[in-house]
Design a protein around this motif. Sequence first.
Motif, PDB file in Angstrom:
ATOM      1  N   ASP A  41      93.981  18.851  84.371  1.00  0.00           N
ATOM      2  CA  ASP A  41      93.232  19.141  83.155  1.00  0.00           C
ATOM      3  C   ASP A  41      92.453  20.566  83.909  1.00  0.00           C
ATOM      4  N   LYS A  50      89.135  11.902  79.643  1.00  0.00           N
ATOM      5  CA  LYS A  50      89.886  11.477  80.163  1.00  0.00           C
ATOM      6  C   LYS A  50      88.645  10.372  81.569  1.00  0.00           C
ATOM      7  N   ASP A  53      87.582   7.225  78.730  1.00  0.00           N
ATOM      8  CA  ASP A  53      89.262   6.368  79.086  1.00  0.00           C
ATOM      9  C   ASP A  53      89.621   5.614  79.382  1.00  0.00           C
TER      10      ASP A  53
END
Length: 90
Positions: A41, A50, A53
């Motif tokens: 990213d 991320k 998550d």
Amino acid sequence: MKPEVPLLWLPGLLCDETLFQDVNKELPNWVAPFTCDLGADTSMQALASKVLDNAPDSFVLGGLSMGGILAFEVFRQAPQRVKGLILMDT
């Protein structure tokens, strides 16, 4: 017996989980260390999202260098989930 405490390591730029192998060997058995694959990213905000998550509901967060900078962003996005911070060379 103490419950396991997840310890999420965030490595520095161009580093991976091998960075923390020696440290992990010295941790008490109630600490459950793991490293998040940061991928590619292009912003700290996206990387932090991320990480969150893929992280448990609560965890201790440790970061080295760029990983420490990312740890600040993870904490900014979800302070209630981060139970402690380990910041090295950041």
